[in-house]
Design a protein around this motif. Structure first.
Motif: not given
Length: 389
Positions: A85, A89, A93, A122, A158, A213, A246, A370
């Motif tokens: 992840i 991310a 993202l 992020a 994240t 996170t 995503g 997501e």
């Protein structure tokens, strides 16, 4: 019609698998127990080119396709979901919104380091009172004297508080609620360390212990007007466009987890003996693992079909439907896979020294992040032409 990845994809899979097995697997249990984000290892992923797989060469990327990124995420996720992840991310993202909607100056400023994995970015969308209902954003940004002043908070973000985090893009309402009308949601880039930008303590999570996170708070946080990402009032629409990609990437992460559970369970079923025979000789175990193999294969096919649609530039509606289907099926299959694997391992599956216990903890968030499973079902139903509210 081909149901196989090409030779380049498979050769790349071997490279990432080797990296994951040698650079990540030996340390995962220690990192997970300590809730440690391994900056050095993440930067090695950058050196391997993982953060720049589908970024243009002008920013230091490989200019590859989206399918290649999914292969990398799957292979990392087969060993550890937190590391998977972090890449998903970081690209989906962090990099992609800047790459897709940024100005030339924004791209030149941020992308080279992000693509090289020297830094990470992020995206702050979710809020304490606005999860799936992202249109209910309460974070405000007002423009005055050439600067945005941002006030509000974000939750569950994240890659937002690592030692290598360089910038967080946040959605904020940029019109006055008192004026009525629909909220004008815009995206604004806020560099790490900006006064008024506070990264809250890390969450104490059920799983994804290695992943970074945090909640974020903005208290009269001021950034230049040119930090607006994309068009004013289009921040929510921009994020929804990024989110389709995503969801495919999360599906790939789920496929990696399910494959990891299958691999571990097969090995254990051959080695573990009861009453003089391997437990894999027992029909109950053999049938459970057969069903698991079927779900892994189905999840992978749905995921890479969606990735192919993305790479082929197929219509947005077709891609959106495929992304939701892949995300829904693969993530729910992954949760089931951890339950099956833990059962196969029996009492040992409940012990943290066995990876299936970590997978069991990590899996549930896949059905939430997501876009929850409920949101995916709603989107699929709309794609079928149903008037779902």
């Amino acid at each position: 019609m081909s149901f196989q990845l090409n030779e380049e994809h498979e050769a790349f899979r071997k490279v990432v698998r080797d990296f994951a097995e040698h650079e990540i697997a030996p340390h995962v249990r220690e990192w997970d127990k300590a809730h440690h984000f391994p900056v050095d290892t993440v930067q090695k992923m950058g050196e391997l080119g993982l953060f720049g797989l589908n970024a243009p060469e002008e920013y230091g990327g490989a200019g590859g396709d989206f399918t290649t990124l999914c292969v990398a995420i799957e292979e990392l996720g087969r060993i550890d979901q937190s590391i998977g992840i972090t890449l998903e991310a970081g690209v989906g993202l962090g990099i992609n919104p800047i790459l897709t909607f940024g100005t030339d100056d924004q791209k030149q400023r941020w992308l080279p380091d992000l693509v090289a994995g020297r830094t990470i970015a992020a995206f702050g969308l979710t809020e304490p009172d606005a999860g799936s209902d992202a249109g209910a954003t309460r974070t405000r940004a007002t423009l005055d004297g050439g600067q945005w002043t941002v006030n509000g908070s974000k939750a569950f973000i994240t890659n937002s508080g690592t030692d290598m985090t360089s910038v967080v893009t946040v959605t904020a309402r940029t019109n006055d609620p008192a004026e009525g009308g629909r909220p004008e949601i815009s995206a604004i880039m806020i560099p790490a360390g900006t006064p008024g930008f506070t990264v809250e303590p890390a969450y104490d999570k059920l799983g994804w212990h290695i992943s970074d996170t945090h909640g974020l708070t903005f208290d009269d946080c001021r950034v230049p007007e040119e930090n607006l990402l994309g068009a004013r009032g289009k921040g929510y629409a921009q994020f929804l466009a990024v989110l389709d990609d995503g969801r495919i990437a999360i599906a790939a992460l789920a496929v990696g987890l399910a494959q990891g559970c299958l691999d571990l369970s097969l090995r254990y079923a051959k080695e573990r003996h009861t009453f003089g025979v391997p437990i894999g000789a027992r029909q109950a175990v053999a049938f459970s693992l057969s069903d698991l193999a079927v779900s892994v294969e189905a999840a992978r096919l749905l995921t890479y079909k969606a990735a192919w649609l993305k790479d082929a530039g197929r219509p947005a509606a077709e891609l959106k439907q495929a992304a939701s289907i892949a995300k829904l099926y693969a993530t729910e299959a992954a949760v089931t896979a951890t339950r099956v694997a833990t059962q196969v391992f029996g009492g040992n599956g409940f012990m943290e020294e066995y990876p299936v216990a970590r997978f069991y903890r990590d899996a549930k968030i896949l059905e939430i992040g997501e876009g929850t499973s409920e949101v995916q079902r709603m989107l699929i139903a709309r794609g079928l032409g149903l008037p779902v509210q």
